[in-house]
Design a protein around this motif. Sequence first.
Motif, PDB file in Angstrom:
ATOM      1  N   ARG A  96       3.762  12.090   7.075  1.00  0.00           N
ATOM      2  CA  ARG A  96       4.149  12.524   5.728  1.00  0.00           C
ATOM      3  C   ARG A  96       3.352  11.851   4.612  1.00  0.00           C
ATOM      4  NH1 ARG A  96       9.282  11.431   8.145  1.00  0.00           N
ATOM      5  NH2 ARG A  96       9.275   9.586   6.835  1.00  0.00           N
ATOM      6  N   THR A  97       2.377  11.029   4.964  1.00  0.00           N
ATOM      7  CA  THR A  97       1.558  10.374   3.945  1.00  0.00           C
ATOM      8  C   THR A  97       0.801  11.424   3.146  1.00  0.00           C
ATOM      9  OG1 THR A  97       1.290   8.410   5.314  1.00  0.00           O
ATOM     10  CG2 THR A  97      -0.325   8.722   3.555  1.00  0.00           C
ATOM     11  N   ASP A  98       0.822  11.265   1.850  1.00  0.00           N
ATOM     12  CA  ASP A  98       0.045  12.141   0.963  1.00  0.00           C
ATOM     13  C   ASP A  98      -1.428  11.740   1.126  1.00  0.00           C
ATOM     14  OD1 ASP A  98      -1.311  13.306  -1.196  1.00  0.00           O
ATOM     15  OD2 ASP A  98       0.352  12.990  -2.591  1.00  0.00           O
ATOM     16  N   LYS A  99      -2.141  12.479   1.974  1.00  0.00           N
ATOM     17  CA  LYS A  99      -3.521  12.110   2.331  1.00  0.00           C
ATOM     18  C   LYS A  99      -4.467  12.074   1.121  1.00  0.00           C
ATOM     19  CE  LYS A  99      -2.643  11.893   6.806  1.00  0.00           C
ATOM     20  NZ  LYS A  99      -1.233  12.069   6.915  1.00  0.00           N
ATOM     21  N   PRO A 100      -4.421  13.062   0.208  1.00  0.00           N
ATOM     22  CA  PRO A 100      -5.290  12.965  -0.966  1.00  0.00           C
ATOM     23  C   PRO A 100      -4.968  11.745  -1.838  1.00  0.00           C
ATOM     24  CG  PRO A 100      -4.537  15.222  -0.681  1.00  0.00           C
ATOM     25  CD  PRO A 100      -3.758  14.380   0.286  1.00  0.00           C
ATOM     26  N   ARG A 101      -3.691  11.435  -1.985  1.00  0.00           N
ATOM     27  CA  ARG A 101      -3.293  10.258  -2.774  1.00  0.00           C
ATOM     28  C   ARG A 101      -3.756   8.988  -2.075  1.00  0.00           C
ATOM     29  NH1 ARG A 101      -2.062   7.583  -7.468  1.00  0.00           N
ATOM     30  NH2 ARG A 101      -0.608   5.932  -6.994  1.00  0.00           N
ATOM     31  N   LEU A 102      -3.590   8.905  -0.755  1.00  0.00           N
ATOM     32  CA  LEU A 102      -4.059   7.745  -0.008  1.00  0.00           C
ATOM     33  C   LEU A 102      -5.562   7.571  -0.186  1.00  0.00           C
ATOM     34  CD1 LEU A 102      -3.711   5.428   2.034  1.00  0.00           C
ATOM     35  CD2 LEU A 102      -3.962   7.136   3.861  1.00  0.00           C
ATOM     36  N   ALA A 103      -6.322   8.657  -0.071  1.00  0.00           N
ATOM     37  CA  ALA A 103      -7.779   8.582  -0.241  1.00  0.00           C
ATOM     38  C   ALA A 103      -8.141   8.096  -1.635  1.00  0.00           C
ATOM     39  CB  ALA A 103      -8.413   9.948   0.031  1.00  0.00           C
ATOM     40  N   TRP A 104      -7.418   8.564  -2.639  1.00  0.00           N
ATOM     41  CA  TRP A 104      -7.686   8.148  -4.025  1.00  0.00           C
ATOM     42  C   TRP A 104      -7.389   6.663  -4.191  1.00  0.00           C
ATOM     43  CZ3 TRP A 104      -4.780   6.204  -8.098  1.00  0.00           C
ATOM     44  CH2 TRP A 104      -5.429   6.189  -9.331  1.00  0.00           C
ATOM     45  N   VAL A 105      -6.250   6.187  -3.661  1.00  0.00           N
ATOM     46  CA  VAL A 105      -5.898   4.765  -3.762  1.00  0.00           C
ATOM     47  C   VAL A 105      -6.939   3.917  -3.045  1.00  0.00           C
ATOM     48  CG1 VAL A 105      -4.243   3.023  -2.979  1.00  0.00           C
ATOM     49  CG2 VAL A 105      -3.423   5.096  -4.127  1.00  0.00           C
ATOM     50  N   LEU A 106      -7.345   4.349  -1.848  1.00  0.00           N
ATOM     51  CA  LEU A 106      -8.324   3.577  -1.083  1.00  0.00           C
ATOM     52  C   LEU A 106      -9.684   3.532  -1.771  1.00  0.00           C
ATOM     53  CD1 LEU A 106      -7.470   4.673   2.562  1.00  0.00           C
ATOM     54  CD2 LEU A 106      -6.828   2.545   1.390  1.00  0.00           C
ATOM     55  N   LEU A 126       0.827  -1.201   0.000  1.00  0.00           N
ATOM     56  CA  LEU A 126       0.000   0.000   0.000  1.00  0.00           C
ATOM     57  C   LEU A 126       0.862   1.252   0.000  1.00  0.00           C
ATOM     58  CD1 LEU A 126      -2.725   1.454   0.154  1.00  0.00           C
ATOM     59  CD2 LEU A 126      -2.618   1.183   2.652  1.00  0.00           C
ATOM     60  N   SER A 127       1.884   1.278   0.832  1.00  0.00           N
ATOM     61  CA  SER A 127       2.758   2.462   0.909  1.00  0.00           C
ATOM     62  C   SER A 127       3.406   2.766  -0.437  1.00  0.00           C
ATOM     63  CB  SER A 127       3.850   2.248   1.969  1.00  0.00           C
ATOM     64  OG  SER A 127       3.275   2.166   3.239  1.00  0.00           O
ATOM     65  N   ARG A 128       3.872   1.737  -1.096  1.00  0.00           N
ATOM     66  CA  ARG A 128       4.517   1.953  -2.395  1.00  0.00           C
ATOM     67  C   ARG A 128       3.517   2.363  -3.463  1.00  0.00           C
ATOM     68  NH1 ARG A 128       9.924  -1.563  -3.066  1.00  0.00           N
ATOM     69  NH2 ARG A 128      10.641  -1.316  -0.923  1.00  0.00           N
ATOM     70  N   LEU A 129       2.305   1.859  -3.378  1.00  0.00           N
ATOM     71  CA  LEU A 129       1.279   2.293  -4.329  1.00  0.00           C
ATOM     72  C   LEU A 129       0.949   3.762  -4.102  1.00  0.00           C
ATOM     73  CD1 LEU A 129      -0.645   1.547  -6.622  1.00  0.00           C
ATOM     74  CD2 LEU A 129      -2.300   0.811  -4.875  1.00  0.00           C
TER      75      LEU A 129
END
Length: 137
Positions: A57-67, A19-22
């Motif tokens: 440091r997680t890119d929150k918008p990117r994480l939300a998009w991936v999820l 998940l982190s790498r994605l």
Amino acid sequence: MARRKLSHEGTLVLDCEGLSRLVSDHEPVVALVAEARRRGMEVVISALTIIEAAHRRTDKPRLAWVLSGTRIVPVGDEDAKRASEMLIAAGLHGHKYAIDAAVAEMALRQRRPVVMLTSDLDDMTKLCGEKVRLVAV
């Protein structure tokens, strides 16, 4: 990273590192996930993986998009009990392996064949055995 063959249909499980790498747009992982989806595989994570992978440091918008494109599997009472039994059977214990056990237990319940992207080949092999194909990331 060498090109790896993925099955048609089935399930692709991402552990914390997957998940982190994605989320960080790591090209080989992005390519594997895209190929899995093209082949009709469902991409899933354990709800606990979100907790393990997220940090300041997680890119929150990117994480939300991936999820948004990933099925998130909750961990219930019975799932936790099975994961605990798997830890004992594998000779592992404690918080260091708890989330790995929950992820492995969830992976074993998914539509076959199951492929997991993981950085923890040793522990996941102990927990999943031959039932889940592990791909190192």
